[in-house]
Design an enzyme around this catalytic site. Sequence first.
Site, PDB file in Angstrom:
ATOM      1  N   SER A   1     -18.884 -27.566  13.244  1.00  0.00           N
ATOM      2  CA  SER A   1     -19.107 -27.080  11.886  1.00  0.00           C
ATOM      3  C   SER A   1     -18.370 -27.925  10.851  1.00  0.00           C
ATOM      4  O   SER A   1     -17.425 -28.650  11.169  1.00  0.00           O
ATOM      5  CB  SER A   1     -18.630 -25.625  11.770  1.00  0.00           C
TER       6      SER A   1
HETATM    7  N1  SAH Z   1     -17.201 -23.407  16.895  1.00  0.00           N
HETATM    8  C1  SAH Z   1     -17.785 -24.695  17.255  1.00  0.00           C
HETATM    9  C2  SAH Z   1     -19.155 -24.907  16.656  1.00  0.00           C
HETATM   10  C3  SAH Z   1     -20.141 -24.130  17.394  1.00  0.00           C
HETATM   11  S1  SAH Z   1     -21.850 -24.537  17.252  1.00  0.00           S
HETATM   12  C4  SAH Z   1     -16.858 -25.830  16.939  1.00  0.00           C
HETATM   13  O1  SAH Z   1     -15.767 -25.597  16.405  1.00  0.00           O
HETATM   14  O2  SAH Z   1     -17.209 -26.969  17.267  1.00  0.00           O
HETATM   15  C5  SAH Z   1     -22.458 -23.039  17.958  1.00  0.00           C
HETATM   16  C6  SAH Z   1     -22.239 -22.870  19.443  1.00  0.00           C
HETATM   17  O3  SAH Z   1     -22.699 -21.575  19.785  1.00  0.00           O
HETATM   18  C7  SAH Z   1     -23.027 -23.858  20.304  1.00  0.00           C
HETATM   19  O4  SAH Z   1     -22.145 -24.595  21.089  1.00  0.00           O
HETATM   20  C8  SAH Z   1     -23.916 -22.952  21.148  1.00  0.00           C
HETATM   21  O5  SAH Z   1     -24.075 -23.409  22.483  1.00  0.00           O
HETATM   22  C9  SAH Z   1     -23.171 -21.637  21.105  1.00  0.00           C
HETATM   23  N2  SAH Z   1     -23.963 -20.432  21.393  1.00  0.00           N
HETATM   24  C10 SAH Z   1     -25.192 -20.083  20.951  1.00  0.00           C
HETATM   25  N3  SAH Z   1     -25.548 -18.891  21.446  1.00  0.00           N
HETATM   26  C11 SAH Z   1     -24.523 -18.469  22.238  1.00  0.00           C
HETATM   27  C12 SAH Z   1     -24.287 -17.303  23.041  1.00  0.00           C
HETATM   28  N4  SAH Z   1     -25.186 -16.311  23.151  1.00  0.00           N
HETATM   29  N5  SAH Z   1     -23.121 -17.211  23.714  1.00  0.00           N
HETATM   30  C13 SAH Z   1     -22.191 -18.200  23.635  1.00  0.00           C
HETATM   31  N6  SAH Z   1     -22.361 -19.309  22.895  1.00  0.00           N
HETATM   32  C14 SAH Z   1     -23.508 -19.456  22.209  1.00  0.00           C
END
Ligand code: SAH
Length: 213
Positions: free
Chosen positions: A60
């Site tokens: 992000s």
């Molecule tokens: N917080 C992260 C950015 C995350 S992007 C950082 O600091 O880099 C969003 C993430 O959510 C992705 O890696 C995706 O795989 C995950 N995601 C999506 N749906 C999900 C679910 N149901 N359970 C766990 N993770 C999930």
Amino acid sequence: MSSAERKMQFLYALRSRGVTDKRVLTAMETVDRGMFVRGMFNERAYEDMPLPISCGQTISQPSIVGLMTQALNVKPRDKVLEVGTGSGYQAAILSHLARRVYTVDRHRRLVREAREIFEQLGLVNITTFTADGSRGLAEQAPFDRILLTAAAEDPPGPLLAQLRVGGIMVLPVGQSDAVQTLIKVTHTESGFEYEELREVRFVPLLEGLGNEE
Ligand code: SAH
């Protein structure tokens, strides 16, 4: 540009976009975002923009990470759940503010890569899980704070149920590919209170595990 100048600019961008909480700024100064961005985008790690990571996901935008962390109002004794480990950057920041951080992603590879970085950085209060985080982590519940970094259509019921009374959950809600709203949910004695914070854009919260490896 020297690394000191880059850091100054990074912190300036955070402040100018509304990240003013001192503890949050200190944590973000401490955690080197460059550690979490691999390959050709590494040199852009100190710019205030989202960047691609493995598994077609994104790390992000730093100012959004800051605003979400600030809205979560994490206290030093808190047990925090993050859904959407991604690169691990957000979890690393939370680890400087909370007692314990549990972070879960549906992609095994992202979890493995993030865990390696946490080990390198000595962030021993983070525990990682590969799982569908929309169900929360029943064995570790209840949580003082819950942060979702993927957008749900509505706050997932299991996560609301795992939020302690007095607890706060921050998450983007809305349809994928549309503008979403960042909301803050507070669990009070009399129920849940909802506050809209701002418009955001996140990848969608998907069901089940990622199908790589
Ligand atoms: N917080 C992260 C950015 C995350 S992007 C950082 O600091 O880099 C969003 C993430 O959510 C992705 O890696 C995706 O795989 C995950 N995601 C999506 N749906 C999900 C679910 N149901 N359970 C766990 N993770 C999930």
